[in-house]
Design a protein around this motif. Structure first.
Motif, PDB file in Angstrom:
ATOM      1  N   ARG A  25      -1.902 -10.813  -6.177  1.00  0.00           N
ATOM      2  CA  ARG A  25      -1.927  -9.377  -6.571  1.00  0.00           C
ATOM      3  C   ARG A  25      -3.113  -8.886  -5.563  1.00  0.00           C
ATOM      4  O   ARG A  25      -3.168  -8.015  -5.120  1.00  0.00           O
ATOM      5  CB  ARG A  25      -2.271  -9.436  -8.123  1.00  0.00           C
ATOM      6  CG  ARG A  25      -3.016  -7.939  -8.387  1.00  0.00           C
ATOM      7  CD  ARG A  25      -3.267  -7.826  -9.859  1.00  0.00           C
ATOM      8  NE  ARG A  25      -2.207  -7.521 -10.528  1.00  0.00           N
ATOM      9  CZ  ARG A  25      -2.090  -7.068 -11.942  1.00  0.00           C
ATOM     10  NH1 ARG A  25      -3.114  -7.169 -12.444  1.00  0.00           N
ATOM     11  NH2 ARG A  25      -1.079  -6.313 -12.448  1.00  0.00           N
ATOM     12  N   TYR A  53       2.225   2.631  -0.677  1.00  0.00           N
ATOM     13  CA  TYR A  53       1.447   2.898   0.214  1.00  0.00           C
ATOM     14  C   TYR A  53       1.385   1.763   1.255  1.00  0.00           C
ATOM     15  O   TYR A  53       1.003   2.190   2.432  1.00  0.00           O
ATOM     16  CB  TYR A  53      -0.135   2.500  -0.587  1.00  0.00           C
ATOM     17  CG  TYR A  53      -0.185   3.554  -1.678  1.00  0.00           C
ATOM     18  CD1 TYR A  53       0.245   4.734  -1.668  1.00  0.00           C
ATOM     19  CD2 TYR A  53      -1.082   3.185  -2.719  1.00  0.00           C
ATOM     20  CE1 TYR A  53       0.051   5.945  -2.638  1.00  0.00           C
ATOM     21  CE2 TYR A  53      -1.436   4.180  -3.743  1.00  0.00           C
ATOM     22  CZ  TYR A  53      -0.707   5.461  -3.760  1.00  0.00           C
ATOM     23  OH  TYR A  53      -1.065   6.560  -4.880  1.00  0.00           O
ATOM     24  N   TYR A  98      -7.424   4.382  -3.953  1.00  0.00           N
ATOM     25  CA  TYR A  98      -6.129   4.767  -4.455  1.00  0.00           C
ATOM     26  C   TYR A  98      -5.911   6.310  -4.588  1.00  0.00           C
ATOM     27  O   TYR A  98      -4.970   6.686  -4.752  1.00  0.00           O
ATOM     28  CB  TYR A  98      -5.799   3.849  -5.648  1.00  0.00           C
ATOM     29  CG  TYR A  98      -5.065   2.528  -5.108  1.00  0.00           C
ATOM     30  CD1 TYR A  98      -3.850   2.147  -5.719  1.00  0.00           C
ATOM     31  CD2 TYR A  98      -5.611   1.723  -4.180  1.00  0.00           C
ATOM     32  CE1 TYR A  98      -3.097   0.997  -5.520  1.00  0.00           C
ATOM     33  CE2 TYR A  98      -5.007   0.323  -3.749  1.00  0.00           C
ATOM     34  CZ  TYR A  98      -3.779   0.274  -4.422  1.00  0.00           C
ATOM     35  OH  TYR A  98      -2.928  -0.829  -4.036  1.00  0.00           O
ATOM     36  N   SER A 130       5.432  -4.315   3.126  1.00  0.00           N
ATOM     37  CA  SER A 130       5.979  -3.957   1.549  1.00  0.00           C
ATOM     38  C   SER A 130       7.166  -4.347   1.108  1.00  0.00           C
ATOM     39  O   SER A 130       7.337  -4.583  -0.174  1.00  0.00           O
ATOM     40  CB  SER A 130       6.496  -2.221   1.997  1.00  0.00           C
ATOM     41  OG  SER A 130       7.603  -2.288   2.788  1.00  0.00           O
ATOM     42  N   ALA A 188      -3.175  -2.710   0.644  1.00  0.00           N
ATOM     43  CA  ALA A 188      -2.998  -1.255   0.550  1.00  0.00           C
ATOM     44  C   ALA A 188      -4.291  -0.562   0.829  1.00  0.00           C
ATOM     45  O   ALA A 188      -4.300   0.695   1.272  1.00  0.00           O
ATOM     46  CB  ALA A 188      -2.678  -0.949  -0.877  1.00  0.00           C
ATOM     47  N   THR A 189      -5.443  -0.983   0.532  1.00  0.00           N
ATOM     48  CA  THR A 189      -6.719  -0.366   0.760  1.00  0.00           C
ATOM     49  C   THR A 189      -6.925  -0.325   2.267  1.00  0.00           C
ATOM     50  O   THR A 189      -7.394   0.743   2.661  1.00  0.00           O
ATOM     51  CB  THR A 189      -7.790  -0.990  -0.007  1.00  0.00           C
ATOM     52  OG1 THR A 189      -7.385  -1.376  -1.481  1.00  0.00           O
ATOM     53  CG2 THR A 189      -9.277  -0.109   0.352  1.00  0.00           C
ATOM     54  N   HIS A 225       1.216   0.279  -4.912  1.00  0.00           N
ATOM     55  CA  HIS A 225       1.011  -0.731  -4.057  1.00  0.00           C
ATOM     56  C   HIS A 225       2.164  -0.561  -3.094  1.00  0.00           C
ATOM     57  O   HIS A 225       1.897  -0.610  -1.742  1.00  0.00           O
ATOM     58  CB  HIS A 225       0.842  -2.222  -4.375  1.00  0.00           C
ATOM     59  CG  HIS A 225       0.025  -2.160  -5.449  1.00  0.00           C
ATOM     60  ND1 HIS A 225      -1.350  -1.754  -5.802  1.00  0.00           N
ATOM     61  CD2 HIS A 225       0.303  -2.918  -6.906  1.00  0.00           C
ATOM     62  CE1 HIS A 225      -1.731  -2.106  -7.093  1.00  0.00           C
ATOM     63  NE2 HIS A 225      -0.790  -2.671  -7.646  1.00  0.00           N
ATOM     64  N   ILE A 256      -3.406  -5.777  -2.840  1.00  0.00           N
ATOM     65  CA  ILE A 256      -4.145  -4.645  -3.115  1.00  0.00           C
ATOM     66  C   ILE A 256      -5.153  -4.323  -2.021  1.00  0.00           C
ATOM     67  O   ILE A 256      -5.201  -3.149  -1.369  1.00  0.00           O
ATOM     68  CB  ILE A 256      -4.934  -4.573  -4.890  1.00  0.00           C
ATOM     69  CG1 ILE A 256      -3.901  -4.572  -5.521  1.00  0.00           C
ATOM     70  CG2 ILE A 256      -5.891  -3.836  -4.571  1.00  0.00           C
ATOM     71  CD1 ILE A 256      -4.541  -4.703  -7.000  1.00  0.00           C
ATOM     72  N   GLU A 315       5.888  -9.252  -6.055  1.00  0.00           N
ATOM     73  CA  GLU A 315       5.555  -8.586  -7.238  1.00  0.00           C
ATOM     74  C   GLU A 315       6.577  -8.967  -8.309  1.00  0.00           C
ATOM     75  O   GLU A 315       6.240  -9.092  -9.492  1.00  0.00           O
ATOM     76  CB  GLU A 315       5.728  -7.182  -6.811  1.00  0.00           C
ATOM     77  CG  GLU A 315       5.311  -6.066  -8.202  1.00  0.00           C
ATOM     78  CD  GLU A 315       3.937  -5.912  -8.728  1.00  0.00           C
ATOM     79  OE1 GLU A 315       3.562  -5.270  -9.271  1.00  0.00           O
ATOM     80  OE2 GLU A 315       3.081  -6.780  -8.046  1.00  0.00           O
TER      81      GLU A 315
END
Length: 404
Positions: free
Chosen positions: A369, A86, A70, A96, A376-377, A83, A373, A103
């Motif tokens: 969650r 990204y 991040y 997204s 995003a990574t 998040h 994540i 979220e």
């Protein structure tokens, strides 16, 4: 002349977050309810003291890898939103958009409800010990704490950042009050609770993911600086420095805290305790029986503050990108706070606090969650492939002696 005046009067989020405030935001978001409620969940699902400590360390390493990913994304993508932004910039609008709704409806309100309930439980513990606090009273105090932090974030960015800094100091003090007596007892030879630490018979592999959910919940917060990227002063320097120092600090603190817990409390004591920190103090440091629970409650308050502070920026950015109603991109003209975005979580968090339970809520939102994540990574790899011409500024900034 008129154009200059309009530019001066433009309403936008100001750059008010320094390196110290970024560090406080991360520490304040990570060290909260997790280290005081997750030990029970980690131990229950890992089966033994040794395996639980291994899970805690593994969760810390995973958090460090995520934080470094991040940090690079934060220097490559110059927008706030964490998040969401990204995933949008690397994987496209559909993932997204799905993240945004997950979220809003599940991840963030459930997480906020967990922290709020931990705040209410620890705040009332000194008044009802050795009995458990009544559940309706816990829920009422939980909501009062959440509404207080919500009002603060609606009032001022500067004051919410200052409160976060003060609460971060309180969090470290709370950890120190647990670590010091535990390590002193360990040094005196009290190692009986570590006998047969890696008992394989008690290890159940299908429950191990739940142990990681509880451990990663305690570390969650290392990504918070990415939500306020546009408000950070010198983000290319301050994001990497803040995440690296804060994650290392928390890993060391959490490992020592868990060793202290197990030095004073046996496995059965930890599993039977509704509030591990209170049980620890009752056994090791009775003179502070009314102080430590309040410090823990204030730690939870800091986590709530950091969560509201950052999530409102996600909705603000999503509105600006056209994937959320435009109302939530509006900023208070005098206070420069994203007021509609801050207030949106009010009804959902209230409902989850009223009907939810800490451990069920934790399991409810954890998978979603960490799935996003992970996406995003993955987006960092995609972004590196698509934009090979971009160097990694944080790598150069962190190694440069000019930034130290």
């Amino acid at each position: 002349m008129g154009k200059d005046k309009k530019e001066e009067e433009a309403v936008f989020l100001r750059k008010k977050i320094t390196l110290l405030r970024a560090f406080s935001l991360l520490i304040g978001s990570m060290v909260g309810s997790g280290i005081f409620i997750s030990p029970k969940g980690v131990l229950k699902n890992s089966g033994s003291v040794g395996f639980s400590l291994t899970v805690w360390f593994a969760c810390g390493l995973l958090s460090m890898f995520g934080a470094l990913s991040y940090a690079e994304l934060g220097t490559r993508i110059t927008k706030s939103g964490g998040h969401y932004i990204y995933i949008l910039e690397t994987l496209g609008p559909l993932p997204s958009f799905l993240f945004l709704w997950a979220e809003f409806f599940a991840i963030r309100p459930a997480n906020s409800a967990v922290v709020s309930l931990a705040f209410g439980r620890y705040m009332l513990e000194p008044f009802f010990a050795p009995c458990a606090a009544p559940l309706p009273a816990v829920k009422l105090v939980s909501l009062l704490g959440y509404y207080t932090v919500l009002s603060l974030n609606s009032w001022s960015v500067t004051w919410s950042a200052r409160v976060q800094t003060a609460l971060s100091i309180i969090k470290l003090l709370a950890l120190a009050l647990i670590i010091v007596p535990g390590i002193m007892l360990l040094a005196q030879g009290h190692t009986e609770n570590f006998q047969d630490a890696f008992d394989r018979q008690s290890l159940v592999l299908d429950k191990l993911p739940l142990a990681f959910y509880a451990g990663m919940f305690a570390y969650s917060g290392w990504f918070q600086a990415s939500f306020v990227r546009e408000e950070l002063i010198r983000p290319e320097r301050n994001i990497p420095l803040a995440v690296i120092v804060s994650v290392i600090t928390v890993i060391v603190g959490y490992m020592l805290t868990n060793v202290s817990y197990y030095t004073v409390l046996g496995t059965q004591d930890v599993l039977a305790s509704p509030a591990v920190a209170v049980s620890f103090v009752q056994r090791a440091f009775k003179s502070l029986i009314s102080v430590v629970p309040v410090l823990v409650a204030l730690s939870c308050l800091g986590t709530m503050n950091g969560g509201i502070f950052t999530f409102s920026r996600t909705l603000f950015v999503a509105s600006r990108e056209g994937q959320w109603p435009p109302l939530f991109s509006m900023i208070h003209i005098r206070r420069h706070t994203p007021l509609p975005a801050v207030m949106l979580m009010f009804p959902l968090v209230t409902a989850m606090v009223c009907i939810g339970d800490i451990y069920h809520l934790m399991n409810f939102f954890s998978f979603s969650r960490w799935l996003f994540i992970g996406l995003a990574t993955l987006g960092l790899i995609v972004h590196r492939y698509r934009h090979p011409e971009l160097h990694s500024p944080f790598k150069w900034e962190c190694l440069s002696t000019q930034t130290l």
